[in-house]
Write a protein that holds these residues in place. Structure first.
Motif, PDB file in Angstrom:
ATOM      1  N   ARG A  72      40.712  16.886  37.275  1.00 39.08           N
ATOM      2  CA  ARG A  72      39.641  16.868  36.284  1.00 39.08           C
ATOM      3  C   ARG A  72      38.514  15.937  36.725  1.00 39.08           C
ATOM      4  O   ARG A  72      37.343  16.194  36.480  1.00 39.08           O
ATOM      5  CB  ARG A  72      40.193  16.402  34.944  1.00 39.08           C
ATOM      6  CG  ARG A  72      40.391  17.566  33.977  1.00 39.08           C
ATOM      7  CD  ARG A  72      40.717  17.026  32.606  1.00 39.08           C
ATOM      8  NE  ARG A  72      42.052  16.451  32.588  1.00 39.08           N
ATOM      9  CZ  ARG A  72      42.486  15.642  31.617  1.00 39.08           C
ATOM     10  NH1 ARG A  72      41.674  15.312  30.633  1.00 39.08           N
ATOM     11  NH2 ARG A  72      43.707  15.161  31.638  1.00 39.08           N
ATOM     12  N   ASN A  73      38.897  14.835  37.376  1.00 36.13           N
ATOM     13  CA  ASN A  73      37.876  13.841  37.728  1.00 36.13           C
ATOM     14  C   ASN A  73      37.005  14.283  38.890  1.00 36.13           C
ATOM     15  O   ASN A  73      35.941  13.707  39.101  1.00 36.13           O
ATOM     16  CB  ASN A  73      38.534  12.503  38.030  1.00 36.13           C
ATOM     17  CG  ASN A  73      38.709  11.691  36.780  1.00 36.13           C
ATOM     18  OD1 ASN A  73      37.779  11.053  36.313  1.00 36.13           O
ATOM     19  ND2 ASN A  73      39.884  11.765  36.182  1.00 36.13           N
ATOM     20  N   ARG A 117      33.779  15.292  37.408  1.00 37.39           N
ATOM     21  CA  ARG A 117      33.030  14.359  36.552  1.00 37.39           C
ATOM     22  C   ARG A 117      31.846  13.770  37.312  1.00 37.39           C
ATOM     23  O   ARG A 117      31.754  13.878  38.523  1.00 37.39           O
ATOM     24  CB  ARG A 117      33.949  13.242  36.068  1.00 37.39           C
ATOM     25  CG  ARG A 117      34.712  13.667  34.835  1.00 37.39           C
ATOM     26  CD  ARG A 117      35.372  12.483  34.191  1.00 37.39           C
ATOM     27  NE  ARG A 117      36.409  12.976  33.283  1.00 37.39           N
ATOM     28  CZ  ARG A 117      37.380  12.223  32.813  1.00 37.39           C
ATOM     29  NH1 ARG A 117      37.476  10.951  33.178  1.00 37.39           N
ATOM     30  NH2 ARG A 117      38.270  12.713  31.997  1.00 37.39           N
ATOM     31  N   LYS A 118      30.997  13.099  36.532  1.00 33.96           N
ATOM     32  CA  LYS A 118      29.797  12.501  37.119  1.00 33.96           C
ATOM     33  C   LYS A 118      30.166  11.437  38.153  1.00 33.96           C
ATOM     34  O   LYS A 118      31.129  10.703  37.969  1.00 33.96           O
ATOM     35  CB  LYS A 118      28.974  11.858  35.992  1.00 33.96           C
ATOM     36  CG  LYS A 118      27.493  11.859  36.240  1.00 33.96           C
ATOM     37  CD  LYS A 118      26.774  11.178  35.082  1.00 33.96           C
ATOM     38  CE  LYS A 118      26.438   9.752  35.420  1.00 33.96           C
ATOM     39  NZ  LYS A 118      26.153   8.913  34.271  1.00 33.96           N
TER      40      LYS A 118
END
Lengths: 150, 364
Positions: A15-16, A19-20
Motif C-alpha cells: 500500500r505504501n 503513497r506520497k
C-alpha cells in the motif's frame, strides 16, 4: 497457515508504494526550516551596548568579547568571537541579549574546511545578510507597541 | 572430544550496540557461557561539569543524557529545582510540559521499536516509526528551534509560548497517528520471523527484574505494575485518564508489546491535554538570579527508558554543589551479564536491541 503474518505485513508495504513520497531532494531543494531555528549567529554591532551578558550566560564559555570606553565614556565593543566548536546552540546568549542584537540565523550548513573558520568573528563579519531567526525575539506587535510608547 | 570456549568482543563500534557499549562474550560454539559488559566509552563527566554551571545553565546538558527524549530530562531537572525553591507553575505551562513529554515518549519509543526490529533484520520496520518521529521532531523545532537538544523548559515554566506553526502540525499528527498504529500492528504483530526470534528469548522474571532495579517498559514487560506517573504522580499526570500496560513473560516479545501499548496511552494523554489546554502565562515569577536555599532534594520522573531520578545539593550559591542523575538505561543494562548466558549469539543481539538503552544516558 505459516507465512500469513509475513503476507499481511507485505500488504502494508504494498500500500505504501503508492503513497506520497515523503523524502526531500536535499542538496537541490533546501528544507523549510522552523521560524525559531537555532543555526548560525548574527550580531548587530551598532546596537550592541557591550554589556557582556551573553558572555556570562554561555554555559560553555564559547563567547569572548573585549570592550573599551569611547570619548563619551560609553562602553564599546572592540572584538567579539563565538567559538562554535564549544557552542551547545542552547540559545541562552540570544535570550540574555537585552537589545536583541545577538540573533540566531536560519543557516544550517555550518561545516567548514578549516578549523579556524569554526570561530565566528562577529565583530568583523556581522553576518546581517543571513535570514534571521525569530528565536527569543519580541513579537512584531509588541515591538510596534514599544516604539509607540517611546 | 575436547572443546574450548573462546572470547568474542562485541562493540564498542558495533552497530547493534546502539552506540558505544562493549560486551565481551565467552562463547562455547554459538552459545554464550559468560559475558562482561563494559561501559564508559561515551563518558563526558556531565555531573562534574555541572558543579561549575549556574542552575539555568544545567538545562542544556540534561538534553544530552537521553538524547532521544530531551524534554523528559529537562522536566525531571527543572521540577527538582522547583521542588527545592517551592515555585508554583502556571497551568498552561504544566499542560504544555505534559503534552511535550508524552510526544517525546512516542518519539523515543518509535526509535526504540524501529531500531529493535531493524537489528533483527527487518529493514522496512524502521522507516514507518521514523516517519512519525520526524513529525514530532519537526513540531519540536517549531517550538524550540532545535530537533533534539531542545533546552525548552525553564525553572518556573517554559522558555517560549507555543508557536502558531505548532498547532496545525499537531492536529495533523493526531489525525494521522492512529493509522500508523494500525499499519504497524499489521506489519509486525503476526510476523512469524519476529515471533520466532523474540518469544521466550531473554525472559526475565518479575523478582529478578526488581532485584536488578530495572524500570520503565523493561520492568513492566515482566509483569510489575510500576509507573511513577501513577504511583507517585508529578506535574499534573493525576488529571489524565490513562492505563499502565503490563506484560506477562518478560521476554523480548513482551518488551515490544508493552512499548507499543505505551505509545497508544501516551497518545491518549496528548489528546486530553491538547483539548484542555488553558490560556495564560507560561512562566512563573522567578528571580533573575536563581539561588535555591541550602538543602538537598530528590525527584523522580517516568522517562521513556525508565525512572530518571535527579538529586541536587544546594549550598546557597548560584551554582549547585552537586547534581546527580539516576539514569534508567544504566540500571537497566546491569542485568545483561546474567540474561545473556545460555542464549545463542543472535539472541544476544535481540536482547540488546529489545532493551532500548541510550549510551548518552548510560555513561553520562
Amino acid at each position: 497457515m505459516y507465512g500469513k503474518g509475513l503476507l499481511k505485513g507485505l500488504s502494508v508495504t504494498g500500500r505504501n508504494v503508492f503513497r506520497k513520497r515523503l523524502t526531500e531532494k536535499y542538496p537541490e531543494e533546501k528544507p523549510q526550516l522552523a521560524a525559531r531555528w537555532r543555526g548560525g549567529f548574527q550580531l548587530d554591532v551598532a546596537g550592541c551596548i557591550a554589556c557582556g551578558l551573553c558572555e556570562r550566560a554561555c554555559p560553555n564559555y564559547a563567547i569572548t568579547l573585549t570592550t573599551e570606553k569611547n570619548e563619551e565614556n560609553k562602553k564599546q565593543l572592540t572584538t567579539y568571537e563565538i567559538n562554535q566548536s564549544y557552542c551547545l546552540f542552547c540559545g541562552l546568549c540570544v535570550e540574555a541579549c537585552p537589545k536583541n542584537c545577538l540573533r540566531f540565523t536560519q543557516e544550517f550548513e555550518t561545516a567548514t574546511y578549516h578549523k579556524e573558520e569554526v570561530k565566528l568573528d562577529l565583530f568583523k563579519n556581522q553576518n546581517l545578510s543571513a535570514p534571521a531567526s525569530i528565536y527569543a525575539q519580541p513579537e512584531k506587535a509588541t515591538e510596534a507597541a514599544r516604539k509607540e510608547d517611546k | 572430544m575436547k572443546t574450548q570456549t573462546y572470547t568474542l568482543n562485541l562493540g564498542p563500534q558495533h552497530p547493534s550496540t546502539h552506540g558505544v557499549l562493549r560486551v565481551v562474550l565467552e562463547l562455547d560454539g554459538e552459545t554464550c557461557v559468560g559475558s562482561k559488559t563494559h561501559v564508559g566509552y561515551l563518558h563526558r563527566g556531565i555531573e562534574k561539569i555541572l558543579e561549575d554551571r549556574t542552575y539555568p545553565q544545567v538545562i542544556p546538558y540534561t538534553d544530552r543524557l537521553d538524547y532521544l527524549a530531551g524534554i523528559n530530562n529537562n522536566l525531571a531537572y527543572v521540577q527538582t529545582i522547583e521542588k527545592l525553591m517551592n515555585i508554583e507553575i502556571p497551568e498552561r505551562a504544566e499542560y504544555i510540559r505534559v503534552m511535550l513529554s508524552e510526544l517525546m515518549r512516542i518519539a523515543s519509543h518509535m526509535v526504540g521499536i524501529g531500531i529493535y526490529i531493524m537489528d533483527l533484520g527487518a529493514i522496512s520496520a524502521v522507516f514507518y516509526p521514523f516517519i512519525e518521529r520526524e513529525k514530532i521532531l519537526d513540531m519540536m523545532s517549531h517550538l524550540s528551534g532545535s530537533r533534539m537538544t531542545f533546552n525548552y523548559l525553564r525553572i518556573g515554566g517554559i522558555a517560549h509560548d507555543l508557536h502558531p506553526d505548532f498547532k496545525p502540525a499537531l492536529d495533523q499528527f493526531i489525525t494521522e497517528f492512529p493509522r500508523f498504529i494500525e499499519d504497524y500492528h499489521r506489519l509486525i504483530d503476526e510476523n512469524e520471523i519476529f515471533i520466532a526470534r523474540t518469544k521466550k528469548t531473554g525472559a526475565i522474571t518479575a523478582e529478578k527484574a526488581m532485584s536488578y532495579g530495572l524500570t520503565g517498559p523493561n520492568l513492566r514487560a515482566s509483569g510489575v505494575n510500576h509507573d511513577i506517573r501513577k504511583t507517585n504522580p508529578y506535574s499534573i499526570y493525576d488529571r489524565f485518564d490513562f492505563e499502565v500496560p503490563v506484560g506477562e513473560n518478560g521476554d523480548c516479545y513482551d518488551r515490544y508489546v508493552v512499548r507499543m501499548k505505551e505509545v497508544e496511552e501516551s497518545f491518549k494523554i496528548i489528546q486530553q491535554a491538547y483539548k484542555e489546554l488553558p490560556n495564560g502565562p507560561v512562566m512563573a515569577k522567578v528571580p533573575k538570579l536563581i539561588k535555591p536555599p541550602v538543602g538537598d532534594v530528590y525527584h523522580q520522573a517516568e522517562n521513556p527508558k525508565g525512572v530518571l531520578g535527579c538529586y541536587v545539593v544546594s549550598d546557597g550559591t548560584p551554582k549547585p554543589s552537586r547534581v546527580h542523575f539516576r539514569r534508567p538505561s544504566f540500571n537497566n543494562i546491569s542485568i545483561f551479564d546474567e540474561i545473556f548466558i545460555g542464549h545463542k549469539i543472535a539472541d544476544v543481539v535481540a536482547i540488546l536491541a529489545s532493551f532500548d538503552f541510550v549510551l548518552g544516558e548510560v555513561d553520562a
